[in-house]
Design a protein around this motif. Structure first.
Motif, PDB file in Angstrom:
ATOM      1  N   LEU A 173      -4.401  12.653  -4.859  1.00  0.00           N
ATOM      2  CA  LEU A 173      -4.048  13.769  -3.985  1.00  0.00           C
ATOM      3  C   LEU A 173      -4.879  13.808  -2.711  1.00  0.00           C
ATOM      4  O   LEU A 173      -4.418  14.302  -1.685  1.00  0.00           O
ATOM      5  N   THR A 174      -6.095  13.306  -2.757  1.00  0.00           N
ATOM      6  CA  THR A 174      -6.972  13.403  -1.597  1.00  0.00           C
ATOM      7  C   THR A 174      -6.783  12.270  -0.589  1.00  0.00           C
ATOM      8  O   THR A 174      -7.183  12.417   0.563  1.00  0.00           O
ATOM      9  N   GLN A 175      -6.188  11.166  -0.991  1.00  0.00           N
ATOM     10  CA  GLN A 175      -6.029  10.056  -0.046  1.00  0.00           C
ATOM     11  C   GLN A 175      -4.773  10.241   0.804  1.00  0.00           C
ATOM     12  O   GLN A 175      -3.742  10.682   0.327  1.00  0.00           O
ATOM     13  N   ASP A 176      -4.903   9.931   2.066  1.00  0.00           N
ATOM     14  CA  ASP A 176      -3.797  10.032   3.012  1.00  0.00           C
ATOM     15  C   ASP A 176      -2.934   8.775   2.906  1.00  0.00           C
ATOM     16  O   ASP A 176      -3.455   7.661   3.057  1.00  0.00           O
ATOM     17  N   LEU A 184       1.751   9.164  -6.676  1.00  0.00           N
ATOM     18  CA  LEU A 184       2.209  10.557  -6.645  1.00  0.00           C
ATOM     19  C   LEU A 184       3.315  10.839  -7.651  1.00  0.00           C
ATOM     20  O   LEU A 184       3.564  11.996  -7.989  1.00  0.00           O
ATOM     21  N   GLN A 185       3.978   9.818  -8.168  1.00  0.00           N
ATOM     22  CA  GLN A 185       5.078  10.011  -9.104  1.00  0.00           C
ATOM     23  C   GLN A 185       4.654   9.931 -10.569  1.00  0.00           C
ATOM     24  O   GLN A 185       5.489  10.099 -11.456  1.00  0.00           O
ATOM     25  N   LYS A 186       3.384   9.695 -10.831  1.00  0.00           N
ATOM     26  CA  LYS A 186       2.912   9.627 -12.209  1.00  0.00           C
ATOM     27  C   LYS A 186       2.972  10.997 -12.867  1.00  0.00           C
ATOM     28  O   LYS A 186       2.987  12.031 -12.204  1.00  0.00           O
ATOM     29  N   SER A 205       0.820  -1.214   0.000  1.00  0.00           N
ATOM     30  CA  SER A 205       0.000   0.000   0.000  1.00  0.00           C
ATOM     31  C   SER A 205       0.848   1.255   0.000  1.00  0.00           C
ATOM     32  O   SER A 205       0.525   2.235  -0.669  1.00  0.00           O
ATOM     33  N   TRP A 206       1.943   1.236   0.741  1.00  0.00           N
ATOM     34  CA  TRP A 206       2.835   2.389   0.778  1.00  0.00           C
ATOM     35  C   TRP A 206       3.470   2.610  -0.601  1.00  0.00           C
ATOM     36  O   TRP A 206       3.544   3.738  -1.087  1.00  0.00           O
ATOM     37  N   ALA A 207       3.906   1.535  -1.231  1.00  0.00           N
ATOM     38  CA  ALA A 207       4.504   1.647  -2.565  1.00  0.00           C
ATOM     39  C   ALA A 207       3.482   2.141  -3.581  1.00  0.00           C
ATOM     40  O   ALA A 207       3.808   2.958  -4.455  1.00  0.00           O
ATOM     41  N   GLU A 208       2.244   1.668  -3.480  1.00  0.00           N
ATOM     42  CA  GLU A 208       1.195   2.116  -4.393  1.00  0.00           C
ATOM     43  C   GLU A 208       0.915   3.610  -4.224  1.00  0.00           C
ATOM     44  O   GLU A 208       0.730   4.327  -5.210  1.00  0.00           O
ATOM     45  N   SER A 209       0.924   4.080  -2.996  1.00  0.00           N
ATOM     46  CA  SER A 209       0.710   5.514  -2.745  1.00  0.00           C
ATOM     47  C   SER A 209       1.844   6.340  -3.339  1.00  0.00           C
ATOM     48  O   SER A 209       1.613   7.398  -3.933  1.00  0.00           O
ATOM     49  N   ASN A 210       3.076   5.874  -3.178  1.00  0.00           N
ATOM     50  CA  ASN A 210       4.215   6.605  -3.731  1.00  0.00           C
ATOM     51  C   ASN A 210       4.195   6.604  -5.248  1.00  0.00           C
ATOM     52  O   ASN A 210       4.508   7.616  -5.881  1.00  0.00           O
ATOM     53  N   LEU A 211       3.836   5.490  -5.862  1.00  0.00           N
ATOM     54  CA  LEU A 211       3.767   5.423  -7.324  1.00  0.00           C
ATOM     55  C   LEU A 211       2.670   6.333  -7.866  1.00  0.00           C
ATOM     56  O   LEU A 211       2.816   6.930  -8.927  1.00  0.00           O
TER      57      LEU A 211
END
Length: 79
Positions: free
Chosen positions: A45-48, A35-37, A27-33
């Motif tokens: 942008l809205t999900q914590d 934001l890098q698109k 989940s952490w990796a998915e969140s970082n990916l």
């Protein structure tokens, strides 16, 4: 506690911990990916990221515990 219950408890705990680690990391990796698109969506942008990671960890915990119970059930049926 007898030996079988200790082994079952150890199996459930180890599978649950593994699920928490894998679920949180994914989940952490998915969140970082997200934001890098090149084109960042408003959903991204809205999900914590912390909340998303905690959700992944809880899902991993349930998946690990379920897998351990399923494996124990299968082994019990074979005996």
């Amino acid at each position: 506690m007898d030996r079988k219950i200790k082994r079952l408890l150890l199996l459930v705990v180890s599978c649950s911990v593994t699920g928490v680690i894998l679920g949180g990391t994914a989940s952490w990796a998915e969140s970082n990916l997200c934001l890098q698109k090149h084109t960042v969506t408003s959903d991204c942008l809205t999900q914590d990221p912390i909340q998303k990671t905690i959700q992944g960890m809880s899902t991993g915990f349930l998946a690990g515990a379920g897998a351990a119970c399923g494996a124990a059930w299968q082994l019990r049926r074979e005996d």
